[in-house]
Design an enzyme around this catalytic site. Structure first.
Site, PDB file in Angstrom:
ATOM      1  N   GLU A   1      -0.672 116.841  88.168  1.00 18.89           N
ATOM      2  CA  GLU A   1       0.218 116.084  87.591  1.00 18.89           C
ATOM      3  C   GLU A   1       0.123 114.788  86.952  1.00 18.89           C
ATOM      4  O   GLU A   1       0.437 114.027  86.905  1.00 18.89           O
ATOM      5  CB  GLU A   1       1.070 115.494  89.042  1.00 18.89           C
ATOM      6  CG  GLU A   1       1.611 116.830  89.786  1.00 18.89           C
ATOM      7  CD  GLU A   1       2.659 116.620  90.561  1.00 18.89           C
ATOM      8  OE1 GLU A   1       2.160 115.125  90.985  1.00 18.89           O
ATOM      9  OE2 GLU A   1       3.041 117.083  91.626  1.00 18.89           O
TER      10      GLU A   1
ATOM     11  N   ARG B   1       4.757 121.536  96.798  1.00 16.62           N
ATOM     12  CA  ARG B   1       3.099 120.937  96.149  1.00 16.62           C
ATOM     13  C   ARG B   1       2.660 121.676  94.883  1.00 16.62           C
ATOM     14  O   ARG B   1       3.175 122.709  94.621  1.00 16.62           O
ATOM     15  CB  ARG B   1       1.987 120.954  96.865  1.00 16.62           C
ATOM     16  CG  ARG B   1       2.627 119.886  98.437  1.00 16.62           C
ATOM     17  CD  ARG B   1       2.013 118.749  97.671  1.00 16.62           C
ATOM     18  NE  ARG B   1       1.856 117.393  98.605  1.00 16.62           N
ATOM     19  CZ  ARG B   1       2.671 117.001  98.244  1.00 16.62           C
ATOM     20  NH1 ARG B   1       3.876 117.286  98.335  1.00 16.62           N
ATOM     21  NH2 ARG B   1       2.410 115.786  99.693  1.00 16.62           N
TER      22      ARG B   1
ATOM     23  N   HIS C   1       7.916 115.005  90.228  1.00 17.68           N
ATOM     24  CA  HIS C   1       7.442 114.705  92.018  1.00 17.68           C
ATOM     25  C   HIS C   1       8.497 113.726  92.423  1.00 17.68           C
ATOM     26  O   HIS C   1       8.468 112.990  93.017  1.00 17.68           O
ATOM     27  CB  HIS C   1       6.576 114.779  92.093  1.00 17.68           C
ATOM     28  CG  HIS C   1       6.076 114.672  93.342  1.00 17.68           C
ATOM     29  ND1 HIS C   1       4.372 114.820  93.300  1.00 17.68           N
ATOM     30  CD2 HIS C   1       6.165 114.930  94.855  1.00 17.68           C
ATOM     31  CE1 HIS C   1       4.854 114.997  95.099  1.00 17.68           C
ATOM     32  NE2 HIS C   1       5.539 115.085  95.499  1.00 17.68           N
TER      33      HIS C   1
END
Length: 314
Positions: free
Chosen positions: A260, A231, A287
């Site tokens: 993000e 994360r 991601h």
């Protein structure tokens, strides 16, 4: 007796629906549902399946939810209010088994790409530059890889390192006695001394948020490579930029970022990102470590297996 029903509030791979039917569940899929709509529509359902749409908490479900489980279509559960769900007796299911293979493969692949200068070399050749010495890389063989977090993801990565003759050390604050054919259990002090490559495989919690700071990185005796597929909020982007500039981190693979939504960077985040994106020893990806066509289906298999197991206690 009517079949139990679950509400699906995110877009899911179509394989999920026949899987649920096969174990006797009916599904209502509302992938465009808003958070306010969920507040009224969840009543009467036995289960809720979510990916990343919204936080599942008291504000969403209220004081008298009918659902018996929340299933997260992915590995992390940082968008679930665990304390609230436990208070209400709602079981939490997640599917880390579903994308562990994808994460393990990505982590090795991205690490090799970084160490062998593949993105940089590819860019140069496309620009008409044929420079071998500038792209001389290093081998993974013989390096000490430190893994923080030895759950599904950490183990999957360690398994894929087995053919590279690495020294694999793993630290997990909440496990012990887990040394196996793929890693040696170690304390953080040993990782600080021995690690060449640090790979993060821990969930985002209040304890791990901003765990990786400049001060933390300076505790490593060697100049290390950092890989984060966990994360983004675990790693301070500003501190990572400083560590790369100062040479404490000699390379980084960042599949996740603390923010993000790139267009919403704070000034500090933008400054850090600008520094890192100019570095040829940093690889960014959006991601995607666990994001494969196969994992899309495997996640559904893992979820339905766990939902089916709940039938034993319904």
């Amino acid at each position: 007796m009517t079949s139990p029903t679950c509400l699906i509030i995110d877009s899911m791979h179509e394989s999920l629906f026949p899987m649920l039917t096969a174990i006797g569940w009916e599904a209502v899929s509302l992938p465009t549902i808003t958070r306010d709509e969920i507040k009224t529509k969840h009543h009467g359902f036995d289960g809720l399946i979510v990916r990343s749409k919204t936080t599942i908490d008291r504000d969403l479900l209220g004081e008298n939810p009918t659902i018996k489980f929340v299933a997260r279509a992915g590995a992390g559960i940082d968008n679930l209010d665990v304390e609230y769900l436990h208070e209400k007796g709602i079981q939490i299911l997640h599917a880390s088994e579903g994308n562990r293979d994808a994460v393990g493969e990505y982590t090795v692949g991205a690490l090799l790409s970084l160490m062998r200068n593949i993105p940089h070399a590819d860019h140069q050749v496309r620009e008409g530059i044929w420079e071998r010495e500038d792209n001389r890389g290093e081998e993974l063989m013989g390096k000490t890889v430190g893994i923080i977090g030895y759950g599904n993801m950490g183990n999957a990565f360690a398994r894929r390192l087995a053919g590279f003759a690495c020294n694999v050390l793993a630290y997990d604050k909440y496990k012990s006695g887990f040394s196996d054919a793929y890693c040696k259990e170690a304390g953080m002090e040993e990782l600080f001394v021995e690690t060449d490559i640090l790979s993060l495989h821990i969930p985002l919690t209040n304890e791990t948020r901003k765990l990786i700071t400049l001060d933390y990185l300076k505790r490593f005796n060697k100049k290390i490579i950092v890989v984060n597929t966990a994360r983004g909020e675990i790693v301070s982007l500003a501190d990572m930029a400083q560590a790369v500039q100062q040479g404490q981190v000699r390379g980084a693979v960042l599949d996740v970022l603390e923010n993000e939504k790139l267009k919403t960077f704070t000034v500090e985040q933008q400054q850090a990102f600008n520094i890192l994106r100019e570095k040829t020893n940093v690889i960014f990806t959006p991601h995607i470590a666990g994001w494969t066509f196969e994992s899309h289906v495997k996640i559904n298999v893992a979820l339905t297996d766990k939902i089916k197991a709940l039938e034993l206690t319904r």
